[in-house]
Design an enzyme around this catalytic site. Structure first.
Site, short mmCIF file in Angstrom:
data_model
loop_
_atom_site.label_atom_id
_atom_site.label_comp_id
_atom_site.label_asym_id
_atom_site.label_seq_id
_atom_site.Cartn_x
_atom_site.Cartn_y
_atom_site.Cartn_z
N CYS A 139 5.62 -3.51 28.22
CA CYS A 139 4.47 -2.61 28.04
C CYS A 139 4.25 -1.71 29.25
O CYS A 139 4.36 -2.15 30.40
CB CYS A 139 3.22 -3.47 27.80
SG CYS A 139 1.74 -2.49 27.55
N CYS B 175 -5.05 -2.48 31.14
CA CYS B 175 -4.54 -3.43 30.14
C CYS B 175 -5.58 -3.69 29.05
O CYS B 175 -6.77 -3.80 29.32
CB CYS B 175 -4.19 -4.73 30.87
SG CYS B 175 -3.77 -6.07 29.76
N CYS C 125 4.52 -7.38 4.49
CA CYS C 125 4.21 -8.03 3.20
C CYS C 125 5.46 -8.68 2.62
O CYS C 125 5.41 -9.82 2.18
CB CYS C 125 3.66 -7.00 2.21
SG CYS C 125 2.17 -6.18 2.78
N CYS D 99 4.89 1.58 3.79
CA CYS D 99 6.24 1.43 4.32
C CYS D 99 7.11 2.63 3.93
O CYS D 99 7.89 3.13 4.73
CB CYS D 99 6.86 0.12 3.84
SG CYS D 99 6.01 -1.33 4.51
N CYS E 107 -2.55 -3.85 20.61
CA CYS E 107 -1.57 -4.28 19.60
C CYS E 107 -2.26 -5.26 18.66
O CYS E 107 -2.89 -6.21 19.11
CB CYS E 107 -0.38 -4.95 20.30
SG CYS E 107 0.71 -5.81 19.17
N CYS F 274 1.16 -6.60 14.18
CA CYS F 274 1.47 -6.41 12.75
C CYS F 274 2.84 -6.96 12.38
O CYS F 274 3.10 -7.19 11.21
CB CYS F 274 1.32 -4.95 12.34
SG CYS F 274 2.69 -3.87 12.81
N HIS G 261 4.53 -7.34 25.34
CA HIS G 261 3.88 -7.48 26.65
C HIS G 261 4.86 -7.23 27.81
O HIS G 261 4.53 -6.56 28.78
CB HIS G 261 3.31 -8.89 26.72
CG HIS G 261 2.54 -9.22 27.95
ND1 HIS G 261 1.32 -8.66 28.23
CD2 HIS G 261 2.82 -10.08 28.96
CE1 HIS G 261 0.87 -9.16 29.37
NE2 HIS G 261 1.76 -10.03 29.84
N CYS H 110 8.56 -2.03 20.01
CA CYS H 110 7.70 -0.84 19.87
C CYS H 110 7.55 -0.02 21.16
O CYS H 110 7.62 1.20 21.10
CB CYS H 110 6.30 -1.24 19.38
SG CYS H 110 6.22 -1.67 17.64
N CYS I 223 1.12 2.42 19.64
CA CYS I 223 -0.29 2.00 19.58
C CYS I 223 -0.97 1.90 20.94
O CYS I 223 -2.02 2.49 21.18
CB CYS I 223 -0.41 0.67 18.85
SG CYS I 223 0.39 0.67 17.23
N CYS J 121 -5.70 -7.47 22.60
CA CYS J 121 -4.29 -7.08 22.44
C CYS J 121 -3.41 -8.31 22.16
O CYS J 121 -3.50 -9.32 22.86
CB CYS J 121 -3.80 -6.38 23.71
SG CYS J 121 -2.10 -5.80 23.55
N CYS K 266 3.70 -3.44 9.79
CA CYS K 266 2.78 -2.94 8.77
C CYS K 266 2.29 -1.58 9.22
O CYS K 266 1.26 -1.47 9.85
CB CYS K 266 1.62 -3.93 8.60
SG CYS K 266 0.55 -3.61 7.19
N CYS L 279 0.83 -1.21 0.00
CA CYS L 279 0.00 0.00 0.00
C CYS L 279 0.86 1.26 0.00
O CYS L 279 0.34 2.35 0.14
CB CYS L 279 -0.92 -0.01 1.21
SG CYS L 279 -0.04 0.29 2.76
FE1 FSX Z 1 2.65 -4.08 3.41
FE2 FSX Z 1 4.39 -1.94 2.87
FE3 FSX Z 1 1.67 -2.83 5.31
FE4 FSX Z 1 1.61 -1.25 3.36
O1 FSX Z 1 5.48 -1.61 1.56
S1 FSX Z 1 3.62 -4.01 5.36
S2 FSX Z 1 0.48 -3.26 3.40
S3 FSX Z 1 1.93 -0.61 5.50
O2 FSX Z 1 3.16 -0.65 2.49
O3 FSX Z 1 4.03 -3.61 2.30
FE1 SF4 Z 2 0.20 -6.93 27.55
FE2 SF4 Z 2 -1.36 -5.67 25.76
FE3 SF4 Z 2 -1.92 -5.56 28.36
FE4 SF4 Z 2 0.20 -4.27 27.38
S1 SF4 Z 2 -1.96 -3.83 26.91
S2 SF4 Z 2 0.12 -5.49 29.26
S3 SF4 Z 2 0.87 -5.73 25.81
S4 SF4 Z 2 -1.95 -7.42 27.05
#
Ligand code: FSX
Ligand code: SF4
Length: 316
Positions: free
Chosen positions: A224, A246, A146, A54, A280, A283, A221, A261, A273, A252, A184, A51
Site C-alpha cells: 500500500c 493510513c 459472487c 462484473c 479497502c 471485496c 497492506h 490492487c 480505492c 481498512c 466485487c 448486479c
Molecule cells: Fe457480484 Fe458480479 Fe459484485 Fe456485481 O457478476 S461480484 S454483485 S459487482 O456483478 O457478481
Molecule cells: Fe494498510 Fe489500509 Fe493503512 Fe494501506 S490504508 S497501510 S492497506 S491499513
C-alpha cells in the site's frame, strides 16, 4: 528468419510468462491476433445472482482492452448482456454450444441452491440449467466474488441459499477445472489475463486457494502507498482534512486482503480505492461482505496490537 508458425508459437510461449504483467499489452495481443479465428477458444458467459457489475467492469479494461480481447483472443459466443440474440434464439445458441462442448464457461454471480426459483434461465431454474452447461465445459472461470465465494447474494442470512460456482461443482460432483477470480466487481485484467493464459497454455495458471497466485498472492497492506503512514501511526481521522494517512482506523481491510490492487490499479490504471481515500472493503476476501458494517466503526479499531489485527478485522 522465423516462419509464421514459429512466430505464433513464440508469441504464445512468451505470453505464458508475461500474462497479467504490464508487458502483455497491444504488441503481444498482435501475436494472438494472427491466430486463425477457428483456433481461438469458444467462450460462454452465464450470469446468476449478480448486479452485472462484473461485465460493466470488464468493458472498462485496464491493461487489456475488452474489444481487443473479444476480437482477437477469444470467440465470444454467448453473453447475456452483450449478445444480440434474445429469447429462444439465445437459448438455442447455448444449447448448440453445450452439445459441442469444450468451451470456457465464465460464470458471473452466485447460484441459488435454496430458493431455486430466485434465478431462472429459460424454463428451468439456474441451478438445474447449469448442470449440462458446467459439465460440458473444458474450463470454468468463476468471475467476481459472487461466483467465487457467494458474495452479496449469500450475505445477510442468505435467504436464497446462494452458493459459489466451486461449491456448486462440488455438490453436483462435476470435476471440470474451475478458477476463482474474486472481486466485487472482478478486475478486468484478472478475467481477460486468466482466460488469455488458459488460451496460451491450455491449462490453469498457478493457483493459491483456487485463485491465480499472480493476482492474489500478496496482502494489499504490504504494497500500500500509505504503508509508511501506518508505520508511523498516522491515521486518517477526518476524510475531508486528510487524504494521505493510513485508513486503518476507518476500517481498512487491506491488512487481511490478498490482492494486487495497489500495483494493478483500475480504470486504465487511473486509481485504486485507497488512493481515493476510501478504506479497502475487502471485496476479494472470502468472507466479504462480512457480518458487520462494510466499514468498521473507528472506535472498534484503535490500539489493537498488530498480532491481534486479523481477528479484530474479521470478528462479527
Ligand atoms: Fe457480484 Fe458480479 Fe459484485 Fe456485481 O457478476 S461480484 S454483485 S459487482 O456483478 O457478481
Ligand atoms: Fe494498510 Fe489500509 Fe493503512 Fe494501506 S490504508 S497501510 S492497506 S491499513
Amino acid at each position: 528468419m522465423l516462419t509464421r508458425r514459429e512466430f505464433l508459437t513464440a508469441c504464445r510461449n512468451l505470453s505464458i510468462g508475461l500474462i497479467g504483467t504490464p508487458m502483455l499489452t497491444t504488441s503481444l495481443l498482435k501475436g494472438f491476433s494472427q491466430l486463425a479465428e477457428s483456433s481461438r477458444p469458444l467462450v460462454m458467459f452465464v450470469q446468476g445472482q449478480s448486479c452485472t457489475g462484473c461485465t460493466v467492469s470488464l468493458t472498462y479494461g485496464n491493461e487489456f482492452e475488452f474489444l481487443e480481447f473479444i476480437l482477437k483472443v477469444i470467440r465470444l459466443q454467448v453473453h447475456p448482456t452483450l449478445s444480440f440474440s434474445q429469447g429462444e434464439r439465445y437459448l438455442n445458441l447455448i444449447d448448440e454450444m453445450v452439445e459441442e462442448g469444450g468451451y470456457t464457461l465464465v460464470m458471473e454471480g452466485s447460484i441459488p441452491a435454496g430458493m431455486k426459483e430466485a434465478c431462472y434461465m429459460g424454463h428451468s431454474s439456474m441451478y438445474e440449467y447449469l448442470k449440462p452447461v458446467a459439465r460440458n465445459a473444458a474450463a470454468i472461470v468463476a468471475a467476481g466474488t459472487c461466483a467465487s465465494n457467494g458474495g452479496i447474494p449469500a450475505s445477510n442470512q442468505n435467504v436464497t441459499g446462494a452458493i459459489s460456482m466451486p461449491e456448486y461443482l462440488k455438490r453436483e460432483g462435476i470435476s471440470v477445472p474451475c478458477i476463482s477470480l474474486p472481486g466485487c466487481p472482478v478486475h478486468p485484467d484478472r478475467l481477460m489475463g486468466t482466460v488469455a493464459a488458459i488460451v496460451a497454455t491450455g491449462r490453469l495458471p498457478e493457483l493459491v486457494e483456487g485463485r491465480p497466485r499472480q493476482y492474489y498472492g500478496e496482502l494489499i497492506h504490504n504494497q500500500c502507498s500509505r504503508y509508511q503512514h501506518f508505520q508511523q501511526d498516522q491515521y486518517v481521522e477526518k476524510f475531508a482534512d486528510d487524504q494521505k494517512s493510513c485508513l486503518l482506523k476507518k476500517g481498512c481491510r487491506g491488512p487481511i486482503t490478498y490482492s494486487d490492487c495497489p500495483s494493478r490499479r483500475w480504470n486504465g490504471k487511473v486509481n485504486v480505492c485507497i488512493e481515493s481515500n476510501t478504506p479497502c472493503i475487502g471485496c476479494v476476501h472470502p468472507d466479504f461482505p462480512f457480518h458487520d458494517d462494510m466499514y468498521l466503526a473507528a472506535e472498534s479499531v484503535p490500539n489493537i496490537p498488530w498480532n491481534r489485527m486479523r481477528e479484530a478485522l474479521t470478528e462479527d
